[in-house]
Design a protein around this motif. Structure first.
Motif, PDB file in Angstrom:
ATOM      1  N   GLY A  53       4.357  -2.620  10.822  1.00 56.39           N
ATOM      2  CA  GLY A  53       4.699  -4.033  10.813  1.00 56.39           C
ATOM      3  C   GLY A  53       3.520  -4.912  11.180  1.00 56.39           C
TER       4      GLY A  53
ATOM      5  N   ALA B 156       3.813  -8.887   9.983  1.00 60.57           N
ATOM      6  CA  ALA B 156       5.201  -9.253  10.293  1.00 60.57           C
ATOM      7  C   ALA B 156       5.240 -10.095  11.561  1.00 60.57           C
ATOM      8  CB  ALA B 156       6.041  -7.991  10.463  1.00 60.57           C
TER       9      ALA B 156
ATOM     10  N   CYS C 242       7.709  -4.647   4.945  1.00 59.79           N
ATOM     11  CA  CYS C 242       7.269  -5.972   5.406  1.00 59.79           C
ATOM     12  C   CYS C 242       6.298  -6.646   4.432  1.00 59.79           C
ATOM     13  CB  CYS C 242       6.646  -5.851   6.787  1.00 59.79           C
ATOM     14  SG  CYS C 242       7.836  -5.380   8.069  1.00 59.79           S
TER      15      CYS C 242
ATOM     16  N   VAL D 128      17.278  -7.204  11.640  1.00 59.85           N
ATOM     17  CA  VAL D 128      16.412  -8.389  11.553  1.00 59.85           C
ATOM     18  C   VAL D 128      15.257  -8.194  10.573  1.00 59.85           C
ATOM     19  CG1 VAL D 128      16.955  -8.970  13.938  1.00 59.85           C
ATOM     20  CG2 VAL D 128      14.847  -7.750  13.444  1.00 59.85           C
ATOM     21  N   LEU D 129      15.173  -7.015   9.972  1.00 58.32           N
ATOM     22  CA  LEU D 129      14.074  -6.722   9.053  1.00 58.32           C
ATOM     23  C   LEU D 129      14.423  -7.148   7.626  1.00 58.32           C
ATOM     24  CD1 LEU D 129      13.204  -3.330  10.691  1.00 58.32           C
ATOM     25  CD2 LEU D 129      11.733  -5.340  10.643  1.00 58.32           C
TER      26      LEU D 129
ATOM     27  N   ARG E  13      14.742  -0.307   3.732  1.00 58.67           N
ATOM     28  CA  ARG E  13      15.548  -0.540   4.935  1.00 58.67           C
ATOM     29  C   ARG E  13      16.805   0.322   4.908  1.00 58.67           C
ATOM     30  NH1 ARG E  13      18.060  -6.309   6.930  1.00 58.67           N
ATOM     31  NH2 ARG E  13      19.913  -5.562   5.821  1.00 58.67           N
TER      32      ARG E  13
ATOM     33  N   GLN F 163      10.160  -9.093  14.142  1.00 60.48           N
ATOM     34  CA  GLN F 163      10.227  -7.939  13.249  1.00 60.48           C
ATOM     35  C   GLN F 163       9.431  -6.761  13.807  1.00 60.48           C
ATOM     36  OE1 GLN F 163       8.958  -9.556   9.464  1.00 60.48           O
ATOM     37  NE2 GLN F 163      11.032 -10.227   8.928  1.00 60.48           N
TER      38      GLN F 163
END
Length: 332
Positions: free
Chosen positions: A191, A196, A67, A310-311, A317, A200
């Motif tokens: 996060g 974030a 993030c 959605v990250l 990831r 997120q």
């Protein structure tokens, strides 16, 4: 899985986060020290240095880095997560009267139950000092709630573990407490500290929650069909310890009256005889509960991967995606 044969996903994460993990390990060693009670670092070091994967603190670092965080508070949060985890292990080994963890004698065996409980309490206190130092009330709220949920899950397991009325809903509640709560808190605070957005942060929570559930279901399944050398457990340890895990819960739900009497004798009353484990495995095979449990683990791993969508696009990831696959790949 999208990874080289040479490195497993958690090893890839460890390599990517090596500098941060070195800093976290230094912080852990510094904060587990005690001027007045030398037994505290002795007991803590025995468990902390035992060679665990440090998966939970890595998840905090990974979430923060993914993030875009570039500060240092995530190091304190990663150390916090590891202290909470270590404290729960010390307490669990006393509750379970365990003699071995990660192939080594447990702290309660080497020292005593009092030392394990009190050092666990010390680590919980240290964890709260560390999280307060970040100055984030949201982080404090998340980790304090996780600590309470873990304790609640352990108490629930103690009362439900040998009760044949325990269904899949209670099992899931126990798993969310004893395992998934710290996974989800570890990813969520990463996060939060990175700033974030809400969507997120929620996705990170959902990833950790689903990953933790998949992890625990896979562990419970491996108890009945795993390789003892790979898992460090003998096949059927949970059965011998009268633990109602998902494969057995599914078999009990479909049992005939005669089969239910078998489960009552072996799990509720603890009167086990030669050949009982083999019969238990036959009943699980009869109703396909091992395969159904594997399907459940795969389902939760897929939920973890879905949450990542959605990250931010980031190499980490993909590693987290592969980690969800790896947790259940152990079952194949």
């Amino acid at each position: 899985m999208n990874q080289s044969m040479a490195q497993k996903p958690h090893e890839q994460l460890a390599a990517t986060l090596s500098d941060e993990m070195d800093a976290v390990n230094t912080l852990i060693r510094t904060r587990m020290a005690s001027k007045h009670a030398p037994r505290i670092p002795e007991v803590t070091a025995h468990l902390v240095e035992a060679g665990g994967k440090r998966l939970r603190p890595m998840l905090t670092l990974a979430a923060a880095k993914m993030c875009g965080y570039d500060g240092e508070h995530h190091l304190k949060l990663a150390a916090t997560v590891e202290f909470i985890h270590t404290a729960t292990l010390l307490h669990d080994d006393v509750v379970d009267e365990s003699g071995q963890r990660r192939g080594r004698p447990t702290a309660n065996l080497l020292w005593d139950n009092k030392s394990s409980v009190l050092v666990g309490d010390y680590l919980f206190s240290r964890s709260f000092q560390l999280m307060v130092e970040t100055g984030s009330l949201q982080v404090l709220d998340i980790l304090a709630n996780a600590s309470a949920t873990i304790a609640e899950g352990e108490v629930l397991q103690m009362t439900a573990a040998q009760d044949l009325k325990t269904g899949e809903d209670i099992y899931l509640q126990v798993v969310r407490g004893k395992t998934a709560a710290l996974f989800s808190a570890a990813t969520e605070v990463g996060g939060v500290i990175a700033g974030a957005d809400d969507a997120q942060v929620k996705a990170l929570f959902n990833y950790g929650d689903a990953l933790g559930i998949a992890f625990q279901i896979a562990d419970d399944l491996l108890d009945y069909q795993g390789d003892a050398k790979a898992t460090g457990k003998n096949v059927g340890d949970d059965f011998r310890e009268r633990k109602l895990t998902l494969p057995v819960i599914k078999a009990v739900a479909q049992a005939t009256d005669e089969e239910r009497e078998f489960w009552k004798r072996t799990i509720e009353k603890g009167r086990q005889e030669d050949g009982d484990l083999e019969h238990a495995l036959e009943l699980m095979d009869k109703y396909g509960t091992l395969a159904a449990t594997r399907d459940d683990a795969n389902g939760w791993a897929n939920k973890a991967k879905d949450a990542l969508r959605v990250l931010p696009e980031h190499p980490i990831r993909q590693m987290l995606n592969d980690l969800a696959d790896y947790v259940v790949a152990r079952l194949n």
